[in-house]
Design a protein around this motif. Structure first.
Motif, PDB file in Angstrom:
ATOM      1  N   MET A   1       2.297 -42.485  49.287  1.00  0.00           N
ATOM      2  CA  MET A   1       1.047 -42.144  49.955  1.00  0.00           C
ATOM      3  C   MET A   1       0.309 -41.090  49.132  1.00  0.00           C
ATOM      4  O   MET A   1       0.904 -40.122  48.651  1.00  0.00           O
ATOM      5  N   MET A   2      -0.974 -41.270  48.997  1.00  0.00           N
ATOM      6  CA  MET A   2      -1.785 -40.386  48.164  1.00  0.00           C
ATOM      7  C   MET A   2      -1.915 -39.010  48.816  1.00  0.00           C
ATOM      8  O   MET A   2      -2.102 -38.906  50.024  1.00  0.00           O
ATOM      9  N   PRO A   3      -1.824 -37.970  48.019  1.00  0.00           N
ATOM     10  CA  PRO A   3      -1.951 -36.611  48.559  1.00  0.00           C
ATOM     11  C   PRO A   3      -3.396 -36.287  48.899  1.00  0.00           C
ATOM     12  O   PRO A   3      -4.321 -36.953  48.428  1.00  0.00           O
ATOM     13  N   PRO A  78       4.522 -43.710  44.190  1.00  0.00           N
ATOM     14  CA  PRO A  78       5.323 -42.542  44.584  1.00  0.00           C
ATOM     15  C   PRO A  78       4.766 -41.255  43.963  1.00  0.00           C
ATOM     16  O   PRO A  78       4.123 -41.290  42.903  1.00  0.00           O
ATOM     17  N   GLU A  79       5.033 -40.151  44.617  1.00  0.00           N
ATOM     18  CA  GLU A  79       4.519 -38.846  44.198  1.00  0.00           C
ATOM     19  C   GLU A  79       4.791 -38.544  42.721  1.00  0.00           C
ATOM     20  O   GLU A  79       3.886 -38.136  41.987  1.00  0.00           O
ATOM     21  N   ASN A  80       6.025 -38.749  42.273  1.00  0.00           N
ATOM     22  CA  ASN A  80       6.353 -38.419  40.880  1.00  0.00           C
ATOM     23  C   ASN A  80       5.587 -39.281  39.888  1.00  0.00           C
ATOM     24  O   ASN A  80       5.228 -38.820  38.795  1.00  0.00           O
ATOM     25  N   ASP A  81       5.324 -40.536  40.244  1.00  0.00           N
ATOM     26  CA  ASP A  81       4.557 -41.411  39.354  1.00  0.00           C
ATOM     27  C   ASP A  81       3.098 -40.964  39.265  1.00  0.00           C
ATOM     28  O   ASP A  81       2.479 -41.046  38.204  1.00  0.00           O
ATOM     29  N   ILE A  82       2.551 -40.509  40.379  1.00  0.00           N
ATOM     30  CA  ILE A  82       1.177 -39.992  40.371  1.00  0.00           C
ATOM     31  C   ILE A  82       1.108 -38.736  39.502  1.00  0.00           C
ATOM     32  O   ILE A  82       0.204 -38.582  38.675  1.00  0.00           O
ATOM     33  N   LYS A  83       2.081 -37.854  39.653  1.00  0.00           N
ATOM     34  CA  LYS A  83       2.126 -36.642  38.828  1.00  0.00           C
ATOM     35  C   LYS A  83       2.214 -36.996  37.349  1.00  0.00           C
ATOM     36  O   LYS A  83       1.545 -36.381  36.510  1.00  0.00           O
ATOM     37  N   ASP A  84       3.038 -37.995  37.012  1.00  0.00           N
ATOM     38  CA  ASP A  84       3.154 -38.432  35.619  1.00  0.00           C
ATOM     39  C   ASP A  84       1.830 -38.976  35.103  1.00  0.00           C
ATOM     40  O   ASP A  84       1.444 -38.732  33.954  1.00  0.00           O
TER      41      ASP A  84
END
Length: 127
Positions: A1-3, A78-84
């Motif tokens: 889910m998008m932050p 997923p959150e970590n993929d968005i951060k990457d």
């Protein structure tokens, strides 16, 4: 889910902290998170989104990261993929900045080639 945008901005700040300080030389307007969903003017089916952009103007130099474009492209990631992906886009835009300081255009040429491939693919899709 998008932050939400505040969390996304914090993730962008965290990604910036991972980059060498020298990258920020002469980037007087800094890294700016914009709420915009930015569609490339070269998009054929409104499907080519601008995630980040390096801008030089009379005011100075800045890198923009487009939250709305990230939401459109990666809302289910997923959150970590968005951060990457934020980190990847930042490195790309900082490459434009560093090349600009050194009077190189290699990444601009590469971006132009990718756009050319996109247009060729779309031309074949519309046949």
């Amino acid at each position: 889910m998008m932050p939400d945008i505040d969390t996304f901005t914090a993730w962008t700040d965290e990604a910036c902290e991972r980059l060498p300080e020298v990258f920020f030389r002469d980037l007087n307007l800094g890294v700016v998170v914009s709420e915009d969903l930015k569609i490339s003017p070269d998009a054929i089916d409104d499907d080519l989104f601008i995630l980040g952009q390096y801008e030089r103007s009379a005011m100075g130099k800045a890198i923009y990261i487009y939250y709305g474009s990230f939401m459109k492209m990666y809302e289910d990631w997923p959150e970590n993929d968005i951060k990457d992906m934020i980190y990847h886009v930042l490195k790309h835009e900082f490459t434009h900045h560093m090349e600009g300081l050194a009077n190189y255009r290699d990444l601009e040429v590469e971006d132009e080639e990718q756009l050319k491939r996109y247009k060729e693919m779309k031309k074949h899709d519309h046949k």
